[in-house]
Write a protein that holds these residues in place. Structure first.
Motif, PDB file in Angstrom:
ATOM      1  N   LEU A   1       0.830  -1.203   0.000  1.00 42.81           N
ATOM      2  CA  LEU A   1       0.000   0.000   0.000  1.00 42.81           C
ATOM      3  C   LEU A   1       0.866   1.256   0.000  1.00 42.81           C
ATOM      4  O   LEU A   1       0.556   2.238  -0.696  1.00 42.81           O
ATOM      5  CB  LEU A   1      -0.930  -0.001   1.213  1.00 42.81           C
ATOM      6  N   ALA A   2       1.939   1.231   0.794  1.00 41.98           N
ATOM      7  CA  ALA A   2       2.815   2.401   0.880  1.00 41.98           C
ATOM      8  C   ALA A   2       3.468   2.712  -0.459  1.00 41.98           C
ATOM      9  O   ALA A   2       3.688   3.888  -0.795  1.00 41.98           O
ATOM     10  CB  ALA A   2       3.884   2.172   1.947  1.00 41.98           C
ATOM     11  N   CYS A   3       3.775   1.684  -1.241  1.00 42.05           N
ATOM     12  CA  CYS A   3       4.361   1.928  -2.563  1.00 42.05           C
ATOM     13  C   CYS A   3       3.401   2.694  -3.464  1.00 42.05           C
ATOM     14  O   CYS A   3       3.828   3.435  -4.354  1.00 42.05           O
ATOM     15  CB  CYS A   3       4.751   0.598  -3.215  1.00 42.05           C
ATOM     16  N   ASP A   4       2.115   2.533  -3.239  1.00 40.65           N
ATOM     17  CA  ASP A   4       1.107   3.266  -4.024  1.00 40.65           C
ATOM     18  C   ASP A   4       0.737   4.606  -3.408  1.00 40.65           C
ATOM     19  O   ASP A   4       0.441   5.567  -4.126  1.00 40.65           O
ATOM     20  CB  ASP A   4      -0.175   2.430  -4.154  1.00 40.65           C
ATOM     21  N   ARG A   5       0.773   4.705  -2.068  1.00 36.99           N
ATOM     22  CA  ARG A   5       0.134   5.835  -1.396  1.00 36.99           C
ATOM     23  C   ARG A   5       1.078   6.758  -0.624  1.00 36.99           C
ATOM     24  O   ARG A   5       0.695   7.885  -0.302  1.00 36.99           O
ATOM     25  CB  ARG A   5      -0.921   5.299  -0.407  1.00 36.99           C
ATOM     26  N   ALA A   6       2.262   6.298  -0.296  1.00 42.45           N
ATOM     27  CA  ALA A   6       3.128   7.083   0.592  1.00 42.45           C
ATOM     28  C   ALA A   6       3.653   8.341  -0.090  1.00 42.45           C
ATOM     29  O   ALA A   6       3.998   8.326  -1.273  1.00 42.45           O
ATOM     30  CB  ALA A   6       4.302   6.232   1.074  1.00 42.45           C
ATOM     31  N   SER A   7       3.730   9.411   0.674  1.00 46.38           N
ATOM     32  CA  SER A   7       4.389  10.625   0.195  1.00 46.38           C
ATOM     33  C   SER A   7       5.889  10.481   0.417  1.00 46.38           C
ATOM     34  O   SER A   7       6.346   9.614   1.162  1.00 46.38           O
ATOM     35  CB  SER A   7       3.869  11.838   0.959  1.00 46.38           C
ATOM     36  N   GLU A   8       6.653  11.352  -0.231  1.00 46.40           N
ATOM     37  CA  GLU A   8       8.097  11.320  -0.025  1.00 46.40           C
ATOM     38  C   GLU A   8       8.452  11.608   1.434  1.00 46.40           C
ATOM     39  O   GLU A   8       9.396  11.042   1.987  1.00 46.40           O
ATOM     40  CB  GLU A   8       8.781  12.336  -0.946  1.00 46.40           C
ATOM     41  N   ALA A   9       7.685  12.487   2.070  1.00 41.08           N
ATOM     42  CA  ALA A   9       7.934  12.815   3.476  1.00 41.08           C
ATOM     43  C   ALA A   9       7.724  11.586   4.353  1.00 41.08           C
ATOM     44  O   ALA A   9       8.448  11.385   5.341  1.00 41.08           O
ATOM     45  CB  ALA A   9       7.028  13.957   3.929  1.00 41.08           C
ATOM     46  N   GLU A  10       6.748  10.758   4.013  1.00 44.10           N
ATOM     47  CA  GLU A  10       6.489   9.554   4.806  1.00 44.10           C
ATOM     48  C   GLU A  10       7.598   8.518   4.618  1.00 44.10           C
ATOM     49  O   GLU A  10       7.980   7.825   5.564  1.00 44.10           O
ATOM     50  CB  GLU A  10       5.124   8.978   4.441  1.00 44.10           C
ATOM     51  N   VAL A  11       8.129   8.430   3.392  1.00 50.16           N
ATOM     52  CA  VAL A  11       9.276   7.546   3.176  1.00 50.16           C
ATOM     53  C   VAL A  11      10.492   8.089   3.919  1.00 50.16           C
ATOM     54  O   VAL A  11      11.277   7.334   4.495  1.00 50.16           O
ATOM     55  CB  VAL A  11       9.574   7.390   1.670  1.00 50.16           C
ATOM     56  N   ASP A  12      10.635   9.420   3.944  1.00 51.30           N
ATOM     57  CA  ASP A  12      11.724  10.036   4.714  1.00 51.30           C
ATOM     58  C   ASP A  12      11.635   9.649   6.188  1.00 51.30           C
ATOM     59  O   ASP A  12      12.662   9.405   6.839  1.00 51.30           O
ATOM     60  CB  ASP A  12      11.657  11.570   4.600  1.00 51.30           C
ATOM     61  N   ALA A  13      10.414   9.596   6.733  1.00 51.13           N
ATOM     62  CA  ALA A  13      10.227   9.240   8.144  1.00 51.13           C
ATOM     63  C   ALA A  13      10.659   7.798   8.405  1.00 51.13           C
ATOM     64  O   ALA A  13      11.251   7.494   9.450  1.00 51.13           O
ATOM     65  CB  ALA A  13       8.769   9.443   8.545  1.00 51.13           C
ATOM     66  N   ILE A  14      10.376   6.901   7.462  1.00 53.02           N
ATOM     67  CA  ILE A  14      10.798   5.504   7.599  1.00 53.02           C
ATOM     68  C   ILE A  14      12.326   5.427   7.586  1.00 53.02           C
ATOM     69  O   ILE A  14      12.946   4.733   8.395  1.00 53.02           O
ATOM     70  CB  ILE A  14      10.197   4.642   6.473  1.00 53.02           C
ATOM     71  N   GLU A  15      12.936   6.175   6.670  1.00 52.50           N
ATOM     72  CA  GLU A  15      14.398   6.179   6.587  1.00 52.50           C
ATOM     73  C   GLU A  15      15.021   6.785   7.844  1.00 52.50           C
ATOM     74  O   GLU A  15      16.050   6.303   8.335  1.00 52.50           O
ATOM     75  CB  GLU A  15      14.854   6.958   5.347  1.00 52.50           C
ATOM     76  N   ALA A  16      14.408   7.839   8.368  1.00 49.81           N
ATOM     77  CA  ALA A  16      14.926   8.468   9.594  1.00 49.81           C
ATOM     78  C   ALA A  16      14.897   7.486  10.764  1.00 49.81           C
ATOM     79  O   ALA A  16      15.813   7.461  11.597  1.00 49.81           O
ATOM     80  CB  ALA A  16      14.111   9.719   9.917  1.00 49.81           C
ATOM     81  N   ALA A  17      13.854   6.659  10.838  1.00 47.40           N
ATOM     82  CA  ALA A  17      13.779   5.646  11.901  1.00 47.40           C
ATOM     83  C   ALA A  17      14.875   4.608  11.727  1.00 47.40           C
ATOM     84  O   ALA A  17      15.486   4.162  12.708  1.00 47.40           O
ATOM     85  CB  ALA A  17      12.403   4.990  11.893  1.00 47.40           C
ATOM     86  N   ALA A  18      15.148   4.220  10.472  1.00 46.40           N
ATOM     87  CA  ALA A  18      16.241   3.276  10.217  1.00 46.40           C
ATOM     88  C   ALA A  18      17.579   3.885  10.635  1.00 46.40           C
ATOM     89  O   ALA A  18      18.433   3.209  11.218  1.00 46.40           O
ATOM     90  CB  ALA A  18      16.262   2.890   8.738  1.00 46.40           C
ATOM     91  N   ASP A  19      17.769   5.175  10.343  1.00 46.42           N
ATOM     92  CA  ASP A  19      18.985   5.881  10.776  1.00 46.42           C
ATOM     93  C   ASP A  19      19.129   5.824  12.292  1.00 46.42           C
ATOM     94  O   ASP A  19      20.219   5.590  12.821  1.00 46.42           O
ATOM     95  CB  ASP A  19      18.936   7.354  10.342  1.00 46.42           C
ATOM     96  N   GLU A  20      18.017   6.054  12.973  1.00 44.91           N
ATOM     97  CA  GLU A  20      18.045   6.117  14.432  1.00 44.91           C
ATOM     98  C   GLU A  20      18.398   4.759  15.035  1.00 44.91           C
ATOM     99  O   GLU A  20      19.116   4.683  16.034  1.00 44.91           O
ATOM    100  CB  GLU A  20      16.695   6.603  14.962  1.00 44.91           C
ATOM    101  N   ILE A  21      17.895   3.678  14.437  1.00 45.18           N
ATOM    102  CA  ILE A  21      18.243   2.339  14.921  1.00 45.18           C
ATOM    103  C   ILE A  21      19.757   2.153  14.875  1.00 45.18           C
ATOM    104  O   ILE A  21      20.377   1.654  15.817  1.00 45.18           O
ATOM    105  CB  ILE A  21      17.548   1.256  14.069  1.00 45.18           C
ATOM    106  N   GLU A  22      20.365   2.585  13.787  1.00 45.48           N
ATOM    107  CA  GLU A  22      21.805   2.401  13.609  1.00 45.48           C
ATOM    108  C   GLU A  22      22.615   3.263  14.570  1.00 45.48           C
ATOM    109  O   GLU A  22      23.758   2.933  14.889  1.00 45.48           O
ATOM    110  CB  GLU A  22      22.181   2.714  12.163  1.00 45.48           C
ATOM    111  N   GLN A  23      22.033   4.350  15.032  1.00 44.97           N
ATOM    112  CA  GLN A  23      22.744   5.253  15.936  1.00 44.97           C
ATOM    113  C   GLN A  23      22.743   4.751  17.375  1.00 44.97           C
ATOM    114  O   GLN A  23      23.543   5.206  18.188  1.00 44.97           O
ATOM    115  CB  GLN A  23      22.107   6.648  15.877  1.00 44.97           C
TER     116      GLN A  23
END
Length: 316
Positions: free
Chosen positions: A197-219
């Motif tokens: 669903l996210a591949c069809d509906r997500a905004s770039e900002a929402e994908v940015d939020a997912i990436e930011a969470a991945a960054d935080e896990i690594e930190q």
């Protein structure tokens, strides 16, 4: 001739008891003194009033020592507490603690009002109106800024005590009645659907939020960073749920987030796992290019890697 109907007087203790039959969320209302010192108190009288304009309210006892401060400040913030913040609720409700903010993590918001870290949500308001109502003063605020935070469940007050919405679920996890295979299957099914669903509906900002969470896990990979790592992992999955734009599935994802927290905290400690960093990155990359099958495949590979290595570690 009509006889006058006799109406019993409202008994305050019973009135309070019956009001407690209505579960309410718990918030800490904050503002600052004239010299900039943060102050606040626990409140469960918060309520929404209007969407256009965005108005909310809370009521404050006239006998409160902070009444004058809230009147003079002209702004306030409402910090919605998560179920893991029940200690904060008690702290800000206590009359025995002079400096409620001592040792509490917070930051000033856009209006300068204190925003408490790790709350579910915070609303910064300017005072729109103020009304006397019996022994309370009602503050109506116009929301000027708002932020989201923790993906935890809400702290709920019911019949004079805190009620954990996920308590039954927590019990199942701690007693081992939810098996790893079943949980993994649920994650694959639920988040696989959400990723598509996210591949069809997500905004770039929402994908940015997912990436930011991945960054935080690594930190947060230190041995003493388990709470931060758990929160970042929960945020990673909750961000995927938000990006799917399906309210029913998002609510299911909240339940799975509660399972994740309890298992990582009490059942299977979340050890640092830098070997799976590339797989989370692959999920994000596939979302960016709207590759649903790639994103789902990366998630499946992530789960398999975590489990296979976990089995090896347990057998040593």
């Amino acid at each position: 001739m009509n006889q006058a109907t006799h109406i019993d007087a409202i008994e305050p203790k019973l009135f309070r008891q019956l009001l407690g039959c209505f579960p309410t969320g718990v918030a800490i209302i904050t503002t600052h003194t004239a010299d900039g010192r943060p102050v606040g108190l626990t409140c469960n009288s918060f309520s929404s009033v209007s969407l256009e304009p965005p108005l909310v309210l809370f009521s404050l006892r006239k006998a409160s020592s902070l009444l004058g401060t809230f009147v003079e400040a002209g702004t306030f913030a409402i910090n919605i507490l998560s179920q893991s913040q029940d200690a904060l609720s008690g702290r800000f409700a206590s009359s025995k603690i002079a400096d409620k903010f001592e040792g509490v993590a917070w930051r000033p918001g856009a209006l300068g009002t204190p925003l408490i870290d790790d709350c579910l949500a915070s609303f910064e308001c300017s005072v729109h109106a103020r009304h006397e109502a019996g022994d309370h003063e009602v503050f109506i605020g116009e929301v000027k800024h708002m932020t989201t935070g923790s993906a935890d469940h809400a702290l709920v007050f019911y019949k004079g005590a805190y009620m954990m919405l996920a308590e039954s679920l927590r019990k199942l996890v701690l007693e081992g009645q939810l098996g790893t295979a079943d949980i993994d299957e649920a994650y694959r099914s639920l988040y696989g659907t959400l990723l598509r669903l996210a591949c069809d509906r997500a905004s770039e900002a929402e994908v940015d939020a997912i990436e930011a969470a991945a960054d935080e896990i690594e930190q947060h990979q230190g041995a003493d960073a388990l709470p931060q790592r758990i929160e970042a992992m929960a945020r990673f999955f909750s961000s995927i749920a938000l990006a799917g734009h399906n309210e029913a599935l998002r609510l299911m994802a909240q339940t799975m987030t509660a399972v994740l927290r309890e298992r990582m905290t009490h059942v299977i400690p979340a050890h640092p796992r830098p070997d799976v960093f590339p797989l989370r990155r692959k999920v994000v990359r596939c979302l960016r290019v709207r590759d649903a099958e790639g994103a789902v495949g990366a998630l499946d590979e992530l789960i398999k890697t975590l489990r296979s290595n976990g089995v090896q570690q347990a057998s040593r």
